[in-house]
Motif scaffolding. Structure first.
Motif, short mmCIF file in Angstrom:
data_model
loop_
_atom_site.label_atom_id
_atom_site.label_comp_id
_atom_site.label_asym_id
_atom_site.label_seq_id
_atom_site.Cartn_x
_atom_site.Cartn_y
_atom_site.Cartn_z
N SER A 7 0.85 -1.18 0.00
CA SER A 7 0.00 0.00 0.00
C SER A 7 0.89 1.24 0.00
CB SER A 7 -0.93 0.02 1.22
OG SER A 7 -0.18 0.05 2.41
N GLY A 8 0.29 2.38 -0.29
CA GLY A 8 1.03 3.63 -0.21
C GLY A 8 1.43 4.23 -1.54
N GLY A 9 1.16 3.52 -2.63
CA GLY A 9 1.50 4.07 -3.93
C GLY A 9 0.57 5.22 -4.31
N GLY A 10 0.91 5.89 -5.41
CA GLY A 10 0.06 6.98 -5.86
C GLY A 10 0.78 7.88 -6.83
N PRO A 88 10.84 11.36 -12.12
CA PRO A 88 9.95 10.69 -13.08
C PRO A 88 10.41 9.27 -13.43
CG PRO A 88 10.24 12.96 -13.72
CD PRO A 88 11.18 12.73 -12.57
N GLU A 89 11.71 9.05 -13.43
CA GLU A 89 12.22 7.71 -13.76
C GLU A 89 11.98 6.70 -12.65
OE1 GLU A 89 13.88 10.63 -13.93
OE2 GLU A 89 15.99 10.40 -13.33
N ASP A 90 11.46 7.14 -11.51
CA ASP A 90 11.08 6.20 -10.45
C ASP A 90 9.68 5.62 -10.69
OD1 ASP A 90 12.62 8.43 -8.12
OD2 ASP A 90 13.43 6.52 -8.83
N THR A 91 9.00 6.13 -11.70
CA THR A 91 7.66 5.63 -12.02
C THR A 91 7.71 4.15 -12.37
OG1 THR A 91 6.87 7.78 -12.78
CG2 THR A 91 5.73 5.83 -13.62
N ALA A 92 6.92 3.37 -11.66
CA ALA A 92 6.92 1.91 -11.86
C ALA A 92 5.88 1.28 -10.94
CB ALA A 92 8.30 1.33 -11.54
N GLY A 112 1.72 -5.72 -5.92
CA GLY A 112 2.32 -4.50 -6.43
C GLY A 112 1.44 -3.27 -6.22
N THR A 113 2.10 -2.13 -6.19
CA THR A 113 1.40 -0.84 -6.07
C THR A 113 2.04 0.15 -7.04
OG1 THR A 113 0.67 0.87 -4.51
CG2 THR A 113 2.88 -0.02 -4.16
N GLN A 114 1.21 0.91 -7.72
CA GLN A 114 1.70 1.82 -8.74
C GLN A 114 2.23 3.11 -8.12
OE1 GLN A 114 1.76 1.52 -12.33
NE2 GLN A 114 2.97 3.40 -12.14
N VAL A 115 3.40 3.50 -8.55
CA VAL A 115 3.98 4.80 -8.18
C VAL A 115 4.20 5.58 -9.47
CG1 VAL A 115 5.99 5.99 -7.24
CG2 VAL A 115 5.06 3.97 -6.07
N THR A 116 3.60 6.75 -9.53
CA THR A 116 3.76 7.60 -10.71
C THR A 116 4.29 8.96 -10.27
OG1 THR A 116 1.90 6.51 -11.81
CG2 THR A 116 2.60 8.63 -12.69
N VAL A 117 5.40 9.36 -10.87
CA VAL A 117 6.03 10.64 -10.54
C VAL A 117 5.92 11.54 -11.75
CG1 VAL A 117 8.09 11.78 -9.69
CG2 VAL A 117 7.62 9.41 -9.03
N SER A 118 5.25 12.63 -11.59
CA SER A 118 5.06 13.57 -12.70
C SER A 118 6.15 14.64 -12.68
CB SER A 118 3.69 14.23 -12.61
OG SER A 118 3.59 15.00 -11.43
#
Length: 119
Positions: A7-10, A88-92, A112-118
């Motif tokens: 948990s904790g992605g976003g 942004p390259e940590d997006t995964a 898995g949990t999605q992490v998106t860095v804008s």
């Protein structure tokens, strides 16, 4: 069997922080080292950070050293990944995994949990 739930992605802006959690349940006494892995679209899965059973030893992939911190609370059967200065390259998709005691590979995996860095 051991179940792992992340948990904790976003979604976060570059430079921001997130803390991922991985809660283990089931036969957790069978597990030892744990790790966080990630897989970006079109890329191979890579190990991000690992931690021993006692928490006394950790290791990180070079791209996250100094920015990410792995820790665990064995009383709560939970492993954390504190991610700072996100890029942004940590997006995964970030997935936690656990080794069985005496084993060398990761036998148990979360969803898995999605992490998106804008940017």
């Amino acid at each position: 069997q051991v179940q792992l739930v992340e948990s904790g992605g976003g979604l976060v802006q570059a430079g921001g922080s997130l803390r991922l959690s991985c809660a283990a349940s089931g036969r957790t006494s069978d597990t030892s080292a744990m790790g966080w892995f990630r897989q970006a679209p079109g890329k191979e899965r890579e190990v991000v950070a690992v931690i021993t059973l006692s928490g006394g030893s950790t290791a990180y992939t070079s791209s996250v050293k100094g920015r990410f911190t792995i820790s665990r609370d064995n009383a709560k059967n939970t492993v954390y990944l504190q991610m700072n200065s996100l890029k942004p390259e940590d997006t995964a998709v970030y997935t936690c995994a656990a080794q069985r005691i005496g084993g060398l590979k990761y036998d148990y995996w979360g969803q898995g949990t999605q992490v998106t860095v804008s940017s």
